[in-house]
Design an enzyme around this catalytic site. Structure first.
Site, PDB file in Angstrom:
ATOM      1  N   TYR A   1      -7.167  -4.102 -33.217  1.00 15.56           N
ATOM      2  CA  TYR A   1      -7.388  -3.058 -34.231  1.00 15.56           C
ATOM      3  C   TYR A   1      -7.005  -1.705 -33.644  1.00 15.56           C
ATOM      4  O   TYR A   1      -6.236  -0.944 -34.240  1.00 15.56           O
ATOM      5  CB  TYR A   1      -8.856  -3.067 -34.686  1.00 15.56           C
ATOM      6  CG  TYR A   1      -9.292  -1.850 -35.442  1.00 15.56           C
ATOM      7  CD1 TYR A   1      -9.861  -0.760 -34.776  1.00 15.56           C
ATOM      8  CD2 TYR A   1      -9.137  -1.768 -36.817  1.00 15.56           C
ATOM      9  CE1 TYR A   1     -10.256   0.378 -35.459  1.00 15.56           C
ATOM     10  CE2 TYR A   1      -9.537  -0.636 -37.516  1.00 15.56           C
ATOM     11  CZ  TYR A   1     -10.090   0.436 -36.830  1.00 15.56           C
ATOM     12  OH  TYR A   1     -10.477   1.562 -37.511  1.00 15.56           O
TER      13      TYR A   1
HETATM   14  N1  LIG Z   1     -15.805   3.772 -42.356  1.00 14.23           N
HETATM   15  C1  LIG Z   1     -15.746   4.280 -41.134  1.00 14.23           C
HETATM   16  O1  LIG Z   1     -16.790   4.633 -40.524  1.00 14.23           O
HETATM   17  C2  LIG Z   1     -14.427   4.453 -40.473  1.00 14.23           C
HETATM   18  C3  LIG Z   1     -13.244   4.291 -41.172  1.00 14.23           C
HETATM   19  N2  LIG Z   1     -12.038   4.466 -40.530  1.00 14.23           N
HETATM   20  C4  LIG Z   1     -10.802   4.283 -41.288  1.00 14.23           C
HETATM   21  O2  LIG Z   1     -10.861   4.988 -42.518  1.00 14.23           O
HETATM   22  C5  LIG Z   1     -10.252   4.214 -43.565  1.00 14.23           C
HETATM   23  C6  LIG Z   1     -11.269   3.974 -44.668  1.00 14.23           C
HETATM   24  O3  LIG Z   1     -12.422   3.334 -44.098  1.00 14.23           O
HETATM   25  P1  LIG Z   1     -13.351   2.432 -45.036  1.00 14.23           P
HETATM   26  O4  LIG Z   1     -13.501   3.090 -46.347  1.00 14.23           O
HETATM   27  O5  LIG Z   1     -14.549   2.029 -44.249  1.00 14.23           O
HETATM   28  O6  LIG Z   1     -12.391   1.175 -45.234  1.00 14.23           O
HETATM   29  P2  LIG Z   1     -12.766  -0.312 -45.709  1.00 14.23           P
HETATM   30  O7  LIG Z   1     -13.142  -1.155 -44.538  1.00 14.23           O
HETATM   31  O8  LIG Z   1     -13.676  -0.214 -46.871  1.00 14.23           O
HETATM   32  O9  LIG Z   1     -11.296  -0.820 -46.178  1.00 14.23           O
HETATM   33  C7  LIG Z   1     -10.625  -0.143 -47.214  1.00 14.23           C
HETATM   34  C8  LIG Z   1      -9.937  -1.131 -48.076  1.00 14.23           C
HETATM   35  O10 LIG Z   1      -8.833  -1.735 -47.406  1.00 14.23           O
HETATM   36  C9  LIG Z   1      -8.469  -2.830 -48.212  1.00 14.23           C
HETATM   37  N3  LIG Z   1      -7.687  -3.829 -47.506  1.00 14.23           N
HETATM   38  C10 LIG Z   1      -8.021  -4.503 -46.394  1.00 14.23           C
HETATM   39  N4  LIG Z   1      -7.055  -5.401 -46.092  1.00 14.23           N
HETATM   40  C11 LIG Z   1      -6.105  -5.299 -47.060  1.00 14.23           C
HETATM   41  C12 LIG Z   1      -4.883  -5.957 -47.333  1.00 14.23           C
HETATM   42  N5  LIG Z   1      -4.437  -6.945 -46.548  1.00 14.23           N
HETATM   43  N6  LIG Z   1      -4.164  -5.581 -48.413  1.00 14.23           N
HETATM   44  C13 LIG Z   1      -4.615  -4.602 -49.228  1.00 14.23           C
HETATM   45  N7  LIG Z   1      -5.767  -3.930 -49.037  1.00 14.23           N
HETATM   46  C14 LIG Z   1      -6.505  -4.292 -47.965  1.00 14.23           C
HETATM   47  C15 LIG Z   1      -9.773  -3.442 -48.726  1.00 14.23           C
HETATM   48  O11 LIG Z   1      -9.543  -3.810 -50.076  1.00 14.23           O
HETATM   49  P3  LIG Z   1     -10.482  -4.725 -50.982  1.00 14.23           P
HETATM   50  O12 LIG Z   1     -11.890  -4.322 -50.639  1.00 14.23           O
HETATM   51  O13 LIG Z   1     -10.066  -4.320 -52.385  1.00 14.23           O
HETATM   52  O14 LIG Z   1     -10.182  -6.160 -50.637  1.00 14.23           O
HETATM   53  C16 LIG Z   1     -10.787  -2.319 -48.537  1.00 14.23           C
HETATM   54  O15 LIG Z   1     -11.500  -1.971 -49.683  1.00 14.23           O
HETATM   55  C17 LIG Z   1      -9.753   2.924 -42.898  1.00 14.23           C
HETATM   56  O16 LIG Z   1      -8.385   3.047 -42.579  1.00 14.23           O
HETATM   57  C18 LIG Z   1     -10.594   2.824 -41.638  1.00 14.23           C
HETATM   58  O17 LIG Z   1      -9.942   2.102 -40.604  1.00 14.23           O
HETATM   59  C19 LIG Z   1     -11.960   4.741 -39.203  1.00 14.23           C
HETATM   60  C20 LIG Z   1     -13.113   4.894 -38.470  1.00 14.23           C
HETATM   61  C21 LIG Z   1     -14.406   4.814 -39.065  1.00 14.23           C
HETATM   62  N1  LIG Z   2     -11.350  -0.557 -42.132  1.00 13.57           N
HETATM   63  C1  LIG Z   2     -12.413  -0.106 -41.451  1.00 13.57           C
HETATM   64  N2  LIG Z   2     -12.244   0.444 -40.243  1.00 13.57           N
HETATM   65  C2  LIG Z   2     -13.338   0.866 -39.551  1.00 13.57           C
HETATM   66  C3  LIG Z   2     -14.620   0.759 -40.083  1.00 13.57           C
HETATM   67  C4  LIG Z   2     -14.767   0.181 -41.381  1.00 13.57           C
HETATM   68  O1  LIG Z   2     -15.882   0.057 -41.906  1.00 13.57           O
HETATM   69  N3  LIG Z   2     -13.633  -0.230 -42.005  1.00 13.57           N
HETATM   70  N4  LIG Z   2     -15.722   1.190 -39.407  1.00 13.57           N
HETATM   71  C5  LIG Z   2     -15.612   1.677 -38.157  1.00 13.57           C
HETATM   72  C6  LIG Z   2     -16.872   2.094 -37.442  1.00 13.57           C
HETATM   73  O2  LIG Z   2     -17.605   2.998 -38.272  1.00 13.57           O
HETATM   74  C7  LIG Z   2     -16.661   2.755 -36.086  1.00 13.57           C
HETATM   75  O3  LIG Z   2     -15.937   3.940 -36.256  1.00 13.57           O
HETATM   76  C8  LIG Z   2     -17.994   3.139 -35.469  1.00 13.57           C
HETATM   77  O4  LIG Z   2     -18.632   2.019 -34.993  1.00 13.57           O
HETATM   78  C9  LIG Z   2     -14.307   1.786 -37.470  1.00 13.57           C
HETATM   79  N5  LIG Z   2     -13.197   1.382 -38.323  1.00 13.57           N
END
Ligand SMILES: NC(=O)C1=CN([C@@H]2O[C@H](COP(=O)(O)OP(=O)(O)OC[C@H]3O[C@@H](n4cnc5c(N)ncnc54)[C@H](OP(=O)(O)O)[C@@H]3O)[C@@H](O)[C@H]2O)C=CC1
Ligand SMILES: Nc1nc2c(c(=O)[nH]1)N=C([C@H](O)[C@@H](O)CO)CN2
Length: 235
Positions: free
Chosen positions: A147
């Site tokens: 990742y």
């Molecule tokens: N949340 C956090 O604390 C953190 C988030 N981030 C980054 O910020 C962004 C948003 O985070 P967050 O809202 O938690 O994201 P999520 O984990 O909720 O993922 C966002 C969406 O990505 C979609 N997705 C996953 N795989 C596929 C695929 N193969 N094709 C199409 N869509 C796909 C899912 O769609 P569906 O649900 O419709 O299947 C999901 O709703 C991400 O890029 C994440 O890596 C980084 C660090 C921390």
């Molecule tokens: N696609 C996602 N990426 C990440 C998520 C998540 O929920 N969806 N969450 C994290 C964590 O919050 C991390 O930043 C702290 O443990 C990282 N990426």
């Protein structure tokens, strides 16, 4: 006529929050979902054009690109938000984990940016690409190795596309650490994770929405990454 903003992975959490924010600002939205949740219905009712897309295969990426190009002749911005947070585990094949991570975090933005650059350039104002990366690009991750590597690749795409598309298109990253927990995160995990940053909070989607809006509003930022990490590097 304002060109739409494309938000990938907008069926929940940060993607959904930013898509709704754009609609509230009066900006049209094209949103992708993979899982049809009630939130997608709400997004559609709020005026977004929502399309199914599974970026796990190149055919899935290309199918969405075709749909997008039929749907609009221009874009205000592309927010590459779709993501999977896959850990390494004893019962998963490392090759499959790496392939899946590179597919969603690197190949998908790469192919969409190249195939749709003209939609961003067909605008009389400067447009944007934002890649949602991750704080771990700086530090690595012992439990999410593939990742983290794929997000580092995405971070590098920011540099290359900023060079390629300037001055018409600004290209930046938002690099969050903890923004919001997932259902099922234990209390112990939550407590441990909150202690990893100076500010010790999980700010929620609004923090990410504000960072994204800043990048779209600011005319003089490109090729950069906005850290959204509560001071985690200083702990
Ligand atoms: N949340 C956090 O604390 C953190 C988030 N981030 C980054 O910020 C962004 C948003 O985070 P967050 O809202 O938690 O994201 P999520 O984990 O909720 O993922 C966002 C969406 O990505 C979609 N997705 C996953 N795989 C596929 C695929 N193969 N094709 C199409 N869509 C796909 C899912 O769609 P569906 O649900 O419709 O299947 C999901 O709703 C991400 O890029 C994440 O890596 C980084 C660090 C921390
Ligand atoms: N696609 C996602 N990426 C990440 C998520 C998540 O929920 N969806 N969450 C994290 C964590 O919050 C991390 O930043 C702290 O443990 C990282 N990426």
């Amino acid at each position: 006529m304002t060109s739409p903003i494309l938000v990938t992975g907008a069926s929940q959490r940060i993607g959904l929050a930013f898509a709704m924010h754009c609609l509230e600002q009066g900006t049209p939205v094209i949103a992708t979902y993979r899982t049809r949740r009630p939130a997608v219905d709400n997004l559609q009712e709020a005026g977004a054009r929502c399309f199914y897309a599974d970026f796990a295969t190149n055919a899935g990426i290309d199918a969405f690109i075709s749909t997008l190009r039929e749907e609009t002749a221009s874009l205000r911005a592309i927010i590459h938000n779709a993501s999977d947070w896959l850990p390494e585990s004893p019962d998963s094949d490392p090759a499959e984990v790496m392939a899946a991570m590179m597919q969603i975090h690197c190949t998908t933005p790469y192919r969409i940016n190249l195939a749709c650059r003209d939609l961003l350039e067909n605008s009389d104002s400067v447009t944007d690409i934002v890649h949602m990366t991750d704080y771990v690009v700086e530090k690595g991750s012992a439990k999410h190795i593939a990742y983290a590597a794929s997000k580092a690749a995405l971070e590098n795409l920011t540099l290359s596309f900023a060079r390629l598309l300037a001055p018409q298109v600004k290209v930046n990253s938002v690099a969050p650490s903890l923004i919001m927990f997932n259902e099922g995160d234990s209390e112990a995990y939550r407590e441990k994770t909150l202690k990893k940053s100076l500010l010790g909070i999980a700010p929620g989607e609004t923090a990410a929405v504000q960072a994204l809006q800043f990048l779209l509003d600011n005319p003089y930022v490109t090729g950069r990454s906005i850290g959204l990490d509560g001071g985690r590097p200083l702990v």
